[in-house]
Design a protein around this motif. Structure first.
Motif, PDB file in Angstrom:
ATOM      1  N   GLY A 101       0.798  -1.213   0.000  1.00 13.74           N
ATOM      2  CA  GLY A 101       0.000   0.000   0.000  1.00 13.74           C
ATOM      3  C   GLY A 101       0.832   1.265   0.000  1.00 13.74           C
ATOM      4  O   GLY A 101       0.497   2.245  -0.679  1.00 13.74           O
ATOM      5  N   ARG A 104       2.151   1.748  -3.425  1.00 14.32           N
ATOM      6  CA  ARG A 104       1.081   1.952  -4.390  1.00 14.32           C
ATOM      7  C   ARG A 104       0.447   3.327  -4.216  1.00 14.32           C
ATOM      8  O   ARG A 104      -0.272   3.827  -5.085  1.00 14.32           O
ATOM      9  CB  ARG A 104       0.015   0.855  -4.230  1.00 14.32           C
ATOM     10  CG  ARG A 104      -1.054   0.833  -5.318  1.00 14.32           C
ATOM     11  CD  ARG A 104      -1.934  -0.392  -5.152  1.00 14.32           C
ATOM     12  NE  ARG A 104      -3.115  -0.396  -5.997  1.00 14.32           N
ATOM     13  CZ  ARG A 104      -3.155  -0.801  -7.265  1.00 14.32           C
ATOM     14  NH1 ARG A 104      -2.039  -1.216  -7.847  1.00 14.32           N
ATOM     15  NH2 ARG A 104      -4.272  -0.777  -7.958  1.00 14.32           N
ATOM     16  N   THR A 106      -1.631   4.101  -1.662  1.00 12.95           N
ATOM     17  CA  THR A 106      -2.982   4.007  -1.103  1.00 12.95           C
ATOM     18  C   THR A 106      -3.003   4.211   0.403  1.00 12.95           C
ATOM     19  O   THR A 106      -4.072   4.260   1.001  1.00 12.95           O
ATOM     20  CB  THR A 106      -3.616   2.649  -1.431  1.00 12.95           C
ATOM     21  OG1 THR A 106      -2.846   1.605  -0.823  1.00 12.95           O
ATOM     22  CG2 THR A 106      -3.664   2.422  -2.932  1.00 12.95           C
ATOM     23  N   THR A 107      -1.841   4.302   1.025  1.00 10.74           N
ATOM     24  CA  THR A 107      -1.780   4.480   2.475  1.00 10.74           C
ATOM     25  C   THR A 107      -0.448   5.121   2.834  1.00 10.74           C
ATOM     26  O   THR A 107       0.539   4.991   2.103  1.00 10.74           O
ATOM     27  CB  THR A 107      -1.920   3.140   3.214  1.00 10.74           C
ATOM     28  OG1 THR A 107      -1.763   3.363   4.630  1.00 10.74           O
ATOM     29  CG2 THR A 107      -0.853   2.157   2.769  1.00 10.74           C
ATOM     30  N   VAL A 324      -8.718   2.647  -2.956  1.00 11.35           N
ATOM     31  CA  VAL A 324      -8.212   3.961  -3.350  1.00 11.35           C
ATOM     32  C   VAL A 324      -8.574   4.961  -2.254  1.00 11.35           C
ATOM     33  O   VAL A 324      -9.745   5.043  -1.841  1.00 11.35           O
ATOM     34  CB  VAL A 324      -8.827   4.402  -4.692  1.00 11.35           C
ATOM     35  CG1 VAL A 324      -8.351   5.807  -5.063  1.00 11.35           C
ATOM     36  CG2 VAL A 324      -8.463   3.406  -5.784  1.00 11.35           C
TER      37      VAL A 324
END
Length: 361
Positions: A101, A104, A106-107, A324
């Motif tokens: 994450g 990516r 996303t976090t 997302v």
């Protein structure tokens, strides 16, 4: 002070006769975790190349150092990683999908540090050394050092790269740890390259030798020998829990992939150097030992291959299923209680985003 390279496993997997052999279960567990850590790394690189991750810092070649240290920990010990400790995260029970994450986008974290006593990845070089020392100060104030109770005493293990030794934060952490005799082990994975700068341009002495300048012990271990790393880390953590203060461990190893997937190491490292270290591969050495001891047979390898493939498939599916983040997420996850000013900024930002989406329609 001389700092010889401690190693128990030879390149051919032969164990030093003077060393107590691990049990079959211990040996297989160490090997399994190294295999799984490498598969996490391989799959993450493939996902990045497919555009699913923005970046990935590979650990190829450093599995022995991370898994060996991971198996030396007790549950109450606390770990502060950099951003490359995927093998340690695996040993600590962190879901590897959660690791993805951060890369990516996303976090900003991905897991609860308190659940596994494994803190979030730290991108700022050397910052985690001060975090670790601060936590160790808290352990001392809680009275969780030197009681003789294995269920209470605990220590801190903090990971550094060789490049972090040139940062002021790391040296400040060493000063505080030594002056207050804190229960912290500094675990330096000396993979010999701080991006494109070799360790030779940073220091005239081995990493482990630097500890004596701060007043505590340093030990140099073969980072590609998982058994030696486990032994050294167990001893350092035991000393820390008993009130013996800090230790600096230099795990001498090599990162065989570029610094990250955005790096081109062919511009600064000779291919022959990589080939030389491939011959010292930590997985190959442990596999040779286990096979020679009759522990790793065809059935065990087949079972491990099935488990490895299942992990790979779960990583690919899990990565693409990561949620997302919303436009409000950065604001909602900054502070436990959102102040009025931050709430005002969030509402302005949401209105701005909404207006842009309306124009796109």
């Amino acid at each position: 002070m001389n700092h010889p390279l401690l190693s128990l496993l030879g390149p051919d997997g032969r164990l030093d006769a003077a060393t107590a052999a691990p049990t079959a279960a211990e040996g297989l567990a160490l090997y399994r975790d190294m295999v799984m850590a490498r598969r996490i790394d391989t799959e993450a690189i493939a996902l990045q190349r497919q555009g699913e991750l923005g970046l990935w810092p590979s650990l190829l070649g450093q599995e022995g150092a991370q898994v060996g240290a991971g198996h030396a920990l007790r549950p109450r010990d606390v770990v502060f990683p950099t951003y490359r400790e995927h093998g340690m995260a695996w040993c600590r029970g962190v879901d590897p999908v959660d690791l993805l994450g951060l890369f990516r986008g996303t976090t900003m974290g991905g897991w609860d540090p308190r659940e596994r006593n494994f803190n979030l990845y730290t991108i700022v070089i050397g910052a985690q050394a001060l975090h670790a020392v601060g936590y160790a100060m808290g352990i001392v104030r809680d009275g969780d050092v030197g009681t003789g109770d294995p269920e209470r005493d605990r220590a801190v293990l903090v990971f550094l790269g060789d490049g972090a030794l040139s940062e002021g934060e790391s040296n400040e952490a060493f000063v505080w740890a030594a002056a207050q005799n804190l229960p912290v082990v500094f675990f330096v994975q000396n993979n010999q390259w701080a991006i494109s700068s070799p360790y030779s341009v940073q220091s005239r002495v081995p990493v482990a030798q630097r500890a004596q300048g701060f007043g505590f012990d340093g030990v140099r271990v073969d980072g590609n020998d998982v058994l030696a790393v486990r032994q050294v880390t167990e001893a350092a953590l035991a000393s820390a829990r008993d009130g013996g203060g800090p230790t600096l461990i230099e795990a001498f190893t090599y990162r065989r992939n570029p610094h990250t997937t955005s790096d081109d190491d062919g511009r600064y490292r000779p291919v022959t150097e990589n080939e030389e270290w491939e011959a010292r591969d930590p997985l190959t050495r442990m596999r040779s030992y286990l096979a020679g001891a009759g522990v790793l047979d065809e059935a065990a390898e087949s079972a491990l291959a099935v488990e490895e493939q299942a992990l790979a498939e779960r990583l690919r599916a899990g990565c693409r299923a990561l949620p997302v983040p919303t436009a409000a997420s950065p604001f909602e996850n900054t502070l436990a209680d959102m102040p009025d000013e931050l709430a005002r900024q969030m509402h302005e930002h949401l209105e701005f985003v909404a207006a842009g989406e309306e124009q796109d329609r």
